[in-house]
Design an enzyme around this catalytic site. Structure first.
Site, PDB file in Angstrom:
ATOM      1  N   HIS A 232     -29.132   9.231  -6.691  1.00  0.00           N
ATOM      2  CA  HIS A 232     -29.331   8.755  -8.057  1.00  0.00           C
ATOM      3  C   HIS A 232     -29.022   7.268  -8.181  1.00  0.00           C
ATOM      4  CE1 HIS A 232     -30.184  12.771  -9.457  1.00  0.00           C
ATOM      5  NE2 HIS A 232     -29.180  13.186  -8.686  1.00  0.00           N
TER       6      HIS A 232
ATOM      7  N   ASN B  43      12.862  -7.316 -14.810  1.00  0.00           N
ATOM      8  CA  ASN B  43      11.704  -6.560 -14.313  1.00  0.00           C
ATOM      9  C   ASN B  43      11.084  -5.888 -15.529  1.00  0.00           C
ATOM     10  OD1 ASN B  43       9.926  -4.859 -12.907  1.00  0.00           O
ATOM     11  ND2 ASN B  43      11.479  -3.261 -12.782  1.00  0.00           N
ATOM     12  N   GLY B  44       9.804  -6.148 -15.780  1.00  0.00           N
ATOM     13  CA  GLY B  44       9.143  -5.512 -16.924  1.00  0.00           C
ATOM     14  C   GLY B  44       8.239  -6.495 -17.645  1.00  0.00           C
TER      15      GLY B  44
ATOM     16  N   TRP C   6       6.470 -10.170  -8.897  1.00  0.00           N
ATOM     17  CA  TRP C   6       5.037  -9.900  -8.841  1.00  0.00           C
ATOM     18  C   TRP C   6       4.483 -10.458 -10.135  1.00  0.00           C
ATOM     19  CZ3 TRP C   6       2.683  -9.510  -4.757  1.00  0.00           C
ATOM     20  CH2 TRP C   6       1.407  -8.961  -4.641  1.00  0.00           C
TER      21      TRP C   6
ATOM     22  N   LYS D 179      -7.498   4.774   0.523  1.00  0.00           N
ATOM     23  CA  LYS D 179      -6.576   4.431   1.618  1.00  0.00           C
ATOM     24  C   LYS D 179      -7.157   3.315   2.471  1.00  0.00           C
ATOM     25  CE  LYS D 179      -3.447   5.588   0.793  1.00  0.00           C
ATOM     26  NZ  LYS D 179      -3.273   6.357  -0.394  1.00  0.00           N
TER      27      LYS D 179
ATOM     28  N   CYS E  74       8.524  -5.969 -10.566  1.00  0.00           N
ATOM     29  CA  CYS E  74       9.373  -6.830  -9.757  1.00  0.00           C
ATOM     30  C   CYS E  74      10.541  -5.978  -9.284  1.00  0.00           C
ATOM     31  CB  CYS E  74       9.917  -7.980 -10.595  1.00  0.00           C
ATOM     32  SG  CYS E  74       8.621  -8.907 -11.419  1.00  0.00           S
TER      33      CYS E  74
ATOM     34  N   GLU F 193      -9.703   9.770  -2.093  1.00  0.00           N
ATOM     35  CA  GLU F 193      -8.426   9.319  -1.531  1.00  0.00           C
ATOM     36  C   GLU F 193      -8.649   8.605  -0.189  1.00  0.00           C
ATOM     37  OE1 GLU F 193      -5.688   8.764  -2.642  1.00  0.00           O
ATOM     38  OE2 GLU F 193      -4.270   8.734  -0.994  1.00  0.00           O
TER      39      GLU F 193
ATOM     40  N   LYS G 147       4.032  -1.389  -5.299  1.00  0.00           N
ATOM     41  CA  LYS G 147       4.100   0.073  -5.255  1.00  0.00           C
ATOM     42  C   LYS G 147       4.259   0.710  -6.628  1.00  0.00           C
ATOM     43  CE  LYS G 147       5.552   3.892  -2.549  1.00  0.00           C
ATOM     44  NZ  LYS G 147       4.173   4.260  -2.229  1.00  0.00           N
TER      45      LYS G 147
ATOM     46  N   GLU H 155      -7.560  -0.176   0.459  1.00  0.00           N
ATOM     47  CA  GLU H 155      -6.374  -0.898  -0.003  1.00  0.00           C
ATOM     48  C   GLU H 155      -5.583  -1.530   1.140  1.00  0.00           C
ATOM     49  OE1 GLU H 155      -3.346   1.407  -2.036  1.00  0.00           O
ATOM     50  OE2 GLU H 155      -3.786   3.158  -0.813  1.00  0.00           O
TER      51      GLU H 155
ATOM     52  N   ARG I 151       7.803  -3.760  -4.395  1.00  0.00           N
ATOM     53  CA  ARG I 151       7.579  -3.882  -5.835  1.00  0.00           C
ATOM     54  C   ARG I 151       6.927  -5.214  -6.195  1.00  0.00           C
ATOM     55  NH1 ARG I 151      10.789  -0.189  -8.564  1.00  0.00           N
ATOM     56  NH2 ARG I 151      10.588  -1.420 -10.453  1.00  0.00           N
TER      57      ARG I 151
END
Ligand code: F6R
Length: 587
Positions: A489, A97-98, A73, A470, A2, A466, A582, A473, A28
């Site tokens: 395979h 936050n946490g 969040w 990108k 958050c 990567e 983020k 997301e 965040r």
């Protein structure tokens, strides 16, 4: 995950200062938000679901001299008004936050106290109120709270009998204080108040800060007043402005040449020998582990292949979330490298602490000075990407990759006579390339697709991982990256006429192999695209060729831009993709 902001001021400040600052923290988390502000000696709380813009609609045109605000969040408890911060019980109003790991136990101790939501944050709010009722001392109550709670937190608290002050504590979550002319700010990130001051104080774990009007007091673990240092923040106002770009992500993609130039200027402006003064010789270790999450992990994979190719040291790259629970015993001749933009990612931090317990040398490649990883690693290295706002990383990833390259050069390639010039030429090569790229045919092909695949071998596979992350997301297209040789395979069963497959081919020794894998998927009617920097490979997109060691920095920009353009045309929120924040400071 958050964001919090707060301020006390000698003068009256518009509530817009807080809501604007809170918007800088939306990266965040952005599922609900709220503010507690003092107006006419009364504490008012307003909350809203969704983004800050919703909260702004219900804020009165008033001023305050003491306020705390939060963007959430959801972790404990769904997004709802009850679970949104600030929380309020009795004499205590707080934002958090946490994650409080022992919140169930604390809840039991609260006995019959009625809780209105499901969050750990509300529990500590009620718990702090209980502690305060016992001692009637703000500092003592907070000190006791810190003895009782387990987990990570950044807390900003207003007590009902001292409406002109804010108390702050933190553990394993960032909380930075800003000293302005008339006001003191607090925030999870400097960007929230950078418009007002760049003079910052980094609150240490175990300290308690008291903000009152324009005065800042810091108390140590023994509740004694202690001295603090005011520093100039490395974040600047330009970093938090879009500067005419459609999105922050686009701005940050275009900033990559500048970031590379800045890092070269810092570490080796005149010649490669200067790297000796700034960087550790990693060749003295017999083995290396690299640890990170998401794109930082992908940067680590690029590093792994480049270190193995150039220094011949065995390297293993781990996802931090796996490393921290793996039964791994590392020898003392191991170097552990941790990669993180934020420097606060919970799993990466736990992995670093695990290595410290094993007495292994730790090196952290981090973009935020003063972050936990930066502070705790034996050898902290700052990537100079500056503030990255877009949730999907671009310039910070490139800065991580460049830092790994510089470490490799310092540890074995400093005598290469042409390498310095090739490094210095990189920014221009990238600028010319990205400004001349025509992505429209590819975007048209991808925009309505639901699946895309990226194949490559060796370094090309690391790039594909990567590239796939990108695109998925930010555009929500399902993307997978495969080591090209693995396709047969199993995964090739997925390929049909609706599939789009990108083959990345920068690695000369495996070029023919990947090309034949591409032919295999084309034979299953997939739409295929060959992306290559190699002269003898017929490519749909030709990437400018630079020295093999440096190639990933050029090639990745193509995939970043492609993801950006596809996400835009699909109408996605590029900078704030759904379900993502983020900085992942929880497990
Ligand atoms: C993807 C992305 C994430 C981060 C990951 C690690 O675009 O940004 O995958 O790379 O969450 O974050 P840091 O680097 O802060 O440890």
């Amino acid at each position: 995950m958050c964001g919090i902001i707060g301020l006390t001021s000698k003068a009256n400040v518009s509530l817009a200062v807080l809501s604007t600052g809170l918007k800088q923290l939306e990266y965040r988390g952005y599922d609900s938000c709220g503010i507690a502000y003092v107006d006419d000696n009364q504490l008012n709380i307003r909350k809203s679901l969704g983004k800050i813009i919703e909260l702004e609609k219900q804020l009165p045109m008033t001023v305050t001299n003491c306020a705390i605000a939060h963007t959430r969040w959801a972790t404990h408890g769904m997004p709802s008004l009850a679970n949104a911060h600030p929380h309020h019980h009795g004499m205590v109003t707080l934002v958090h936050n946490g994650i409080i790991e022992n919140s169930s136990k604390l809840k039991e101790e609260l006995g019959n106290e009625q809780l209105y939501g499901q969050t750990d944050s509300e529990i500590i709010c009620a718990y702090l109120d209980m502690l305060y009722a016992r001692c009637h001392d703000h500092l003592q109550a907070l000190w006791h709270l810190e003895q009782m709670i387990k987990g990570s937190y950044a807390l900003a608290v207003i007590f009902g009998d001292a409406l002109d002050g804010i108390y702050c504590v933190r553990k394993d979550n960032p909380l930075i204080l800003g000293v302005a002319e008339d006001s003191i700010y607090l925030a999870s990130d400097v960007s929230a108040f950078i418009e007002h001051t760049d003079q910052v104080v980094y609150l240490e774990q175990g300290e308690i800060a008291l903000l009152h009007e324009d005065q800042l007091s810091i108390y140590d673990k023994n509740l004694q007043l202690s001295d603090y240092v005011i520093e100039r923040s490395l974040v600047n106002k330009e970093d938090v402005r879009c500067q005419g770009f459609k999105t922050f992500m686009l701005k940050e993609i275009y900033e990559q040449p500048t970031v590379i130039a800045r890092m070269l200027d810092m570490f080796c402006p005149d010649d490669l020998q200067q790297l000796k003064d700034n960087l550790l010789d990693i060749s003295k270790y017999d083995q290396i582990v690299i640890v990170g999450c998401g794109s930082a992990y992908h940067a680590g994979l690029v590093g792994q292949i480049l270190i193995e190719n150039n220094l011949e040291i065995p390297v293993r790259t781990y996802l931090a979330s796996e490393f921290r629970y793996a039964n791994i015993n590392l020898r003392s001749d191991t170097l552990a490298i941790f990669i993180s933009q934020s420097g606060e990612t919970a799993d990466t931090l736990a992995a670093l602490r695990k290595c410290k317990i094993m007495n292994i040398d730790t090196l952290a490649i981090v973009n935020v000075i003063g972050s936990s990883l930066y502070n705790e690693a034996k050898y902290p290295l700052l990537t100079l990407a500056n503030k990255e706002i877009s949730v999907a990383t671009t310039k910070a990833y490139s800065a991580q990759v460049l830092m790994l390259m510089l470490l490799i050069i310092r540890s074995g390639l400093m005598d290469d006579p042409t390498l310095h010039q090739k490094l210095l030429a990189l920014p221009k090569v990238i600028t010319n390339f990205i400004s001349s790229l025509d992505l429209q045919p590819l975007v048209a092909e991808l925009k309505d697709k639901e699946h895309a695949y990226f194949i490559g071998r060796q370094i090309d596979h690391a790039i594909c991982l990567e590239a796939a992350l990108k695109l998925k997301e930010i555009s929500y297209i399902h993307c997978e990256a495969y080591a090209a040789g693995e396709l047969k395979h199993g995964s090739i069963a997925l390929i049909n006429e609706n599939s789009v497959v990108f083959a990345n081919i920068d690695e000369q020794v495996v070029a023919d192999k990947t090309l034949s894998n591409l032919a295999e998927v084309a034979a299953r009617k997939a739409k295929v695209f060959c992306i290559s920097s190699l002269e003898d490979v017929a490519a749909d997109i030709k990437i400018p060729r630079v020295k093999a060691l440096l190639q990933p920095l050029v090639t990745i920009t193509f995939y970043q831009l492609l993801a950006h353009e596809v996400a835009l045309i699909r109408g996605c929120n590029v900078d704030q993709p759904r379900n993502l924040a983020k900085s992942v400071t929880v497990e």
